[in-house]
Design a protein around this motif. Structure first.
Motif, PDB file in Angstrom:
ATOM      1  N   PRO A   1       0.779  -1.235   0.000  1.00 42.89           N
ATOM      2  CA  PRO A   1       0.000   0.000   0.000  1.00 42.89           C
ATOM      3  C   PRO A   1       0.814   1.290   0.000  1.00 42.89           C
ATOM      4  O   PRO A   1       0.321   2.326  -0.450  1.00 42.89           O
ATOM      5  CB  PRO A   1      -0.834  -0.127   1.285  1.00 42.89           C
ATOM      6  CG  PRO A   1      -0.920  -1.597   1.543  1.00 42.89           C
ATOM      7  CD  PRO A   1       0.403  -2.137   1.100  1.00 42.89           C
ATOM      8  N   VAL A   2       2.075   1.252   0.487  1.00 40.94           N
ATOM      9  CA  VAL A   2       2.866   2.490   0.513  1.00 40.94           C
ATOM     10  C   VAL A   2       3.127   3.019  -0.898  1.00 40.94           C
ATOM     11  O   VAL A   2       3.499   4.187  -1.065  1.00 40.94           O
ATOM     12  CB  VAL A   2       4.206   2.278   1.252  1.00 40.94           C
ATOM     13  CG1 VAL A   2       3.970   2.015   2.731  1.00 40.94           C
ATOM     14  CG2 VAL A   2       5.010   1.150   0.618  1.00 40.94           C
ATOM     15  N   LEU A   3       2.940   2.163  -1.923  1.00 35.30           N
ATOM     16  CA  LEU A   3       3.114   2.615  -3.300  1.00 35.30           C
ATOM     17  C   LEU A   3       2.143   3.743  -3.636  1.00 35.30           C
ATOM     18  O   LEU A   3       2.449   4.617  -4.443  1.00 35.30           O
ATOM     19  CB  LEU A   3       2.909   1.442  -4.273  1.00 35.30           C
ATOM     20  CG  LEU A   3       4.030   0.399  -4.318  1.00 35.30           C
ATOM     21  CD1 LEU A   3       3.587  -0.829  -5.106  1.00 35.30           C
ATOM     22  CD2 LEU A   3       5.284   1.009  -4.939  1.00 35.30           C
ATOM     23  N   TRP A   4       0.952   3.713  -3.026  1.00 37.88           N
ATOM     24  CA  TRP A   4      -0.042   4.756  -3.270  1.00 37.88           C
ATOM     25  C   TRP A   4       0.513   6.132  -2.927  1.00 37.88           C
ATOM     26  O   TRP A   4       0.462   7.069  -3.718  1.00 37.88           O
ATOM     27  CB  TRP A   4      -1.289   4.450  -2.453  1.00 37.88           C
ATOM     28  CG  TRP A   4      -2.417   5.437  -2.617  1.00 37.88           C
ATOM     29  CD1 TRP A   4      -2.594   6.591  -1.922  1.00 37.88           C
ATOM     30  CD2 TRP A   4      -3.513   5.340  -3.529  1.00 37.88           C
ATOM     31  NE1 TRP A   4      -3.743   7.216  -2.325  1.00 37.88           N
ATOM     32  CE2 TRP A   4      -4.327   6.480  -3.316  1.00 37.88           C
ATOM     33  CE3 TRP A   4      -3.898   4.413  -4.496  1.00 37.88           C
ATOM     34  CZ2 TRP A   4      -5.498   6.710  -4.028  1.00 37.88           C
ATOM     35  CZ3 TRP A   4      -5.060   4.642  -5.198  1.00 37.88           C
ATOM     36  CH2 TRP A   4      -5.845   5.766  -4.981  1.00 37.88           C
ATOM     37  N   ASP A   5       1.075   6.244  -1.732  1.00 40.30           N
ATOM     38  CA  ASP A   5       1.617   7.532  -1.309  1.00 40.30           C
ATOM     39  C   ASP A   5       2.853   7.908  -2.126  1.00 40.30           C
ATOM     40  O   ASP A   5       3.099   9.089  -2.388  1.00 40.30           O
ATOM     41  CB  ASP A   5       1.966   7.500   0.180  1.00 40.30           C
ATOM     42  CG  ASP A   5       0.729   7.641   1.061  1.00 40.30           C
ATOM     43  OD1 ASP A   5      -0.236   8.282   0.618  1.00 40.30           O
ATOM     44  OD2 ASP A   5       0.720   7.088   2.161  1.00 40.30           O
ATOM     45  N   ALA A   6       3.634   6.894  -2.540  1.00 48.53           N
ATOM     46  CA  ALA A   6       4.815   7.177  -3.352  1.00 48.53           C
ATOM     47  C   ALA A   6       4.415   7.769  -4.702  1.00 48.53           C
ATOM     48  O   ALA A   6       5.034   8.722  -5.190  1.00 48.53           O
ATOM     49  CB  ALA A   6       5.630   5.900  -3.554  1.00 48.53           C
ATOM     50  N   VAL A   7       3.374   7.212  -5.304  1.00 48.44           N
ATOM     51  CA  VAL A   7       2.885   7.727  -6.579  1.00 48.44           C
ATOM     52  C   VAL A   7       2.303   9.123  -6.392  1.00 48.44           C
ATOM     53  O   VAL A   7       2.529  10.030  -7.201  1.00 48.44           O
ATOM     54  CB  VAL A   7       1.841   6.767  -7.175  1.00 48.44           C
ATOM     55  CG1 VAL A   7       1.086   7.432  -8.327  1.00 48.44           C
ATOM     56  CG2 VAL A   7       2.509   5.485  -7.657  1.00 48.44           C
TER      57      VAL A   7
ATOM     58  N   ASP B   1      -0.841   2.133   6.270  1.00 56.54           N
ATOM     59  CA  ASP B   1       0.216   2.420   5.292  1.00 56.54           C
ATOM     60  C   ASP B   1      -0.196   3.488   4.278  1.00 56.54           C
ATOM     61  O   ASP B   1       0.646   4.024   3.573  1.00 56.54           O
ATOM     62  CB  ASP B   1       0.609   1.137   4.547  1.00 56.54           C
ATOM     63  CG  ASP B   1       1.275   0.127   5.475  1.00 56.54           C
ATOM     64  OD1 ASP B   1       2.016   0.568   6.365  1.00 56.54           O
ATOM     65  OD2 ASP B   1       1.026  -1.082   5.306  1.00 56.54           O
ATOM     66  N   ILE B   2      -1.507   3.771   4.158  1.00 61.47           N
ATOM     67  CA  ILE B   2      -1.978   4.783   3.218  1.00 61.47           C
ATOM     68  C   ILE B   2      -2.306   6.043   4.006  1.00 61.47           C
ATOM     69  O   ILE B   2      -3.196   6.052   4.843  1.00 61.47           O
ATOM     70  CB  ILE B   2      -3.211   4.292   2.449  1.00 61.47           C
ATOM     71  CG1 ILE B   2      -2.857   3.086   1.586  1.00 61.47           C
ATOM     72  CG2 ILE B   2      -3.762   5.409   1.570  1.00 61.47           C
ATOM     73  CD1 ILE B   2      -4.008   2.525   0.798  1.00 61.47           C
ATOM     74  N   GLU B   3      -1.559   7.113   3.752  1.00 61.10           N
ATOM     75  CA  GLU B   3      -1.723   8.343   4.514  1.00 61.10           C
ATOM     76  C   GLU B   3      -2.563   9.382   3.790  1.00 61.10           C
ATOM     77  O   GLU B   3      -3.038  10.323   4.386  1.00 61.10           O
ATOM     78  CB  GLU B   3      -0.341   8.933   4.844  1.00 61.10           C
ATOM     79  CG  GLU B   3       0.514   8.021   5.722  1.00 61.10           C
ATOM     80  CD  GLU B   3       1.852   8.635   6.044  1.00 61.10           C
ATOM     81  OE1 GLU B   3       2.119   9.758   5.584  1.00 61.10           O
ATOM     82  OE2 GLU B   3       2.649   7.994   6.752  1.00 61.10           O
ATOM     83  N   HIS B   4      -2.725   9.234   2.467  1.00 57.52           N
ATOM     84  CA  HIS B   4      -3.408  10.256   1.674  1.00 57.52           C
ATOM     85  C   HIS B   4      -4.410   9.594   0.747  1.00 57.52           C
ATOM     86  O   HIS B   4      -4.156   8.520   0.198  1.00 57.52           O
ATOM     87  CB  HIS B   4      -2.380  11.048   0.852  1.00 57.52           C
ATOM     88  CG  HIS B   4      -2.914  12.320   0.281  1.00 57.52           C
ATOM     89  ND1 HIS B   4      -3.695  12.344  -0.844  1.00 57.52           N
ATOM     90  CD2 HIS B   4      -2.791  13.623   0.685  1.00 57.52           C
ATOM     91  CE1 HIS B   4      -4.025  13.600  -1.127  1.00 57.52           C
ATOM     92  NE2 HIS B   4      -3.493  14.387  -0.215  1.00 57.52           N
ATOM     93  N   THR B   5      -5.557  10.228   0.542  1.00 55.24           N
ATOM     94  CA  THR B   5      -6.608   9.648  -0.293  1.00 55.24           C
ATOM     95  C   THR B   5      -6.270   9.659  -1.778  1.00 55.24           C
ATOM     96  O   THR B   5      -6.851   8.912  -2.560  1.00 55.24           O
ATOM     97  CB  THR B   5      -7.930  10.410  -0.103  1.00 55.24           C
ATOM     98  OG1 THR B   5      -7.750  11.766  -0.529  1.00 55.24           O
ATOM     99  CG2 THR B   5      -8.366  10.378   1.357  1.00 55.24           C
ATOM    100  N   GLY B   6      -5.355  10.527  -2.184  1.00 55.37           N
ATOM    101  CA  GLY B   6      -5.055  10.668  -3.603  1.00 55.37           C
ATOM    102  C   GLY B   6      -5.956  11.652  -4.306  1.00 55.37           C
ATOM    103  O   GLY B   6      -5.879  11.817  -5.532  1.00 55.37           O
TER     104      GLY B   6
END
Length: 351
Positions: free
Chosen positions: A9-15, A44-49
Motif C-alpha cells: 500500500p505504501v506505493l499509493w503515497d509514493a505515486v 500504510d496509506i496516509e493520503h486519499t489521492g
C-alpha cells in the motif's frame, strides 16, 4: 504501470508524492484485482489521492469488446435520439449466448478453442476459493464455505434474495456459520470484484406506490455463476428458467460497461405493486432509460406494457421523461415497435 499495488500500500503515497513533484498528468497506472483496506484500517496509506489519482473500475469484456456483438444499435445514440433503426439481425443464437455465458468476458479466454476457453472460468473460481479469498484481508477462510456462499449467490442470481435467504441456503450444509461470518465473506467477495449487487432506483412517483430498496444479486461476470454451479453451455440450455436469470446477469454485465463509458450507472426498479424494470440506466446529467430483459419474443408485449406503465408512473416533472424504453432480448432481430419501444438483442448492442 504497477500491478497489484494494493499488496504494497505504501506505493499509493509514493505515486501521489511523485505526481506532486513532477506536476505532469498520466504518468502512472496502478492496477489491482482487489480494493485495498479502508483508510482507517490501513495505516500504510496516509493520503486519499484526491486531485492526483482518478479511480476507474475495470470490468470483464462486453460482447462488443470481444467482437461478438454486431453493434448496430448504439446506447449513446439512443440517449441522444439519433439512432436510426432498421431491421437488424442478431449474429448470436441461443447456443452462442449459452457459450459466452459460461466462457465469460475474460481476455485470456478469447481466441482459445471452446473447451479450453470454458476452463478459464473454472480455474478462476478455484484460484478464488483456495488462494485469493485469503489474501484480500489477510485472514484465513474456509474454502468449502466460500464455495457454498458462491453457489447460493449463483442459485439466487438476478433476484432480490435477502441475506437471510442466502444464510438459510448456506446453513443447509454449514450449520456453524453466523451472520457476522457471512457478512465478512460477502465483503471479501465484493472487494475481490466477484459479486456486484444492483442497487434500487428510487425516483419520485405520481402515485403512492412503495418502492422496494433491496439490491438484486449479481456477479461481475456470469461465468463465475456457471462455473461454481459446474454448468456447461448445454446444461444451461436444458434449464430455460435458469437460462433466463443467467441471461439477465449477462445483459447487466454488458449494460454496466456501456453505461459506464457514457458516465452513468445502472439500477433496478421494483415497487409494492410488483411493477418492475430489470435495469434503469441513469446518466450523471440526469437522463435515464428503462430496460426489461427477456430471452425470447413471446414476452416482449408484456415487457413493453410494463415499461410504458413505469414511464407514466414516474413524476417526469422531477426526473424528466425517459430518453428511451427498451426490451433487451436474445431474439433474432432489433427493431422499433409502433409504440416507440426499442427491441434490441444483446448481440446488436454497443456503447
Amino acid at each position: 504501470m504497477i500491478d497489484e499495488w494494493q499488496t504494497i500500500p505504501v506505493l499509493w503515497d509514493a505515486v501521489r508524492f511523485a505526481a506532486d513533484q513532477r506536476q505532469q498528468m498520466q504518468q502512472f497506472l496502478l492496477t489491482g484485482s482487489a480494493t485495498p483496506l479502508n483508510d482507517d484500517e490501513n495505516e500504510d496509506i496516509e493520503h486519499t489521492g484526491m486531485g492526483r489519482i482518478a479511480r476507474v473500475k475495470m470490468r470483464p469484456m462486453a460482447l462488443w469488446e470481444s467482437k461478438e456483438s454486431a453493434g448496430q444499435v448504439s446506447l449513446k445514440a439512443l440517449f441522444d435520439g439519433t439512432q436510426e433503426m432498421g431491421l437488424f439481425e442478431n449474429p448470436l443464437t441461443l447456443q452462442d449466448i449459452a457459450f459466452v455465458m459460461c466462457r465469460g468476458g475474460w481476455p485470456g479466454a478469447l481466441g482459445l478453442e471452446k473447451d479450453d476457453a470454458l476452463e478459464v472460468a473454472f480455474n478462476l473460481v478455484e484460484e478464488l476459493v483456495n488462494v485469493d479469498i485469503h489474501k484480500v484481508d489477510n485472514t484465513e477462510k474456509n474454502p468449502d464455505r466460500v464455495r457454498s456462499i458462491l453457489r447460493s449467490y449463483a442459485r439466487n442470481i438476478s433476484t432480490m434474495a435477502t441475506a437471510t435467504t442466502i444464510m438459510t441456503d448456506v446453513r443447509a450444509n454449514d450449520i456453524s456459520i453466523t451472520d457476522k461470518t457471512l457478512s465478512n465473506y460477502l465483503t471479501a467477495l465484493k472487494r475481490l470484484f466477484i459479486v456486484e449487487d444492483l442497487k434500487a432506483w428510487q425516483p419520485s412517483l405520481r402515485s403512492k406506490a412503495g418502492i422496494r430498496t433491496s439490491h438484486k444479486r449479481h456477479f461481475v461476470d456470469t461465468s463465475i455463476a456457471t462455473a461454481v454451479l459446474e454448468l456447461t453451455p448445454q446444461s444451461v440450455l436444458e434449464d430455460f428458467n435458469l437460462f433466463g436469470f443467467l441471461f439477465e446477469d449477462l445483459c447487466l454485465r454488458d449494460m454496466r460497461i456501456y453505461t459506464q463509458t457514457l458516465r452513468g450507472d445502472v439500477y433496478h426498479y421494483h415497487d409494492n405493486t410488483e411493477l418492475e424494470s430489470d435495469m434503469i440506466l441513469r446518466l450523471y446529467d440526469g437522463r435515464w432509460a428503462a430496460v426489461e430483459v427477456k430471452t425470447g419474443s413471446k414476452e416482449i408485449d408484456e415487457a413493453a406494457k410494463n415499461l410504458i406503465k413505469l414511464s407514466e408512473l414516474v413524476d417526469t416533472s422531477k426526473v424528466g421523461k425517459p430518453s428511451f424504453l427498451m426490451v433487451l432480448t436474445g431474439g433474432q432481430y432489433a427493431y422499433q415497435r409502433e409504440d416507440g419501444i426499442f427491441v434490441v438483442p444483446i448481440g446488436c448492442l454497443k456503447p
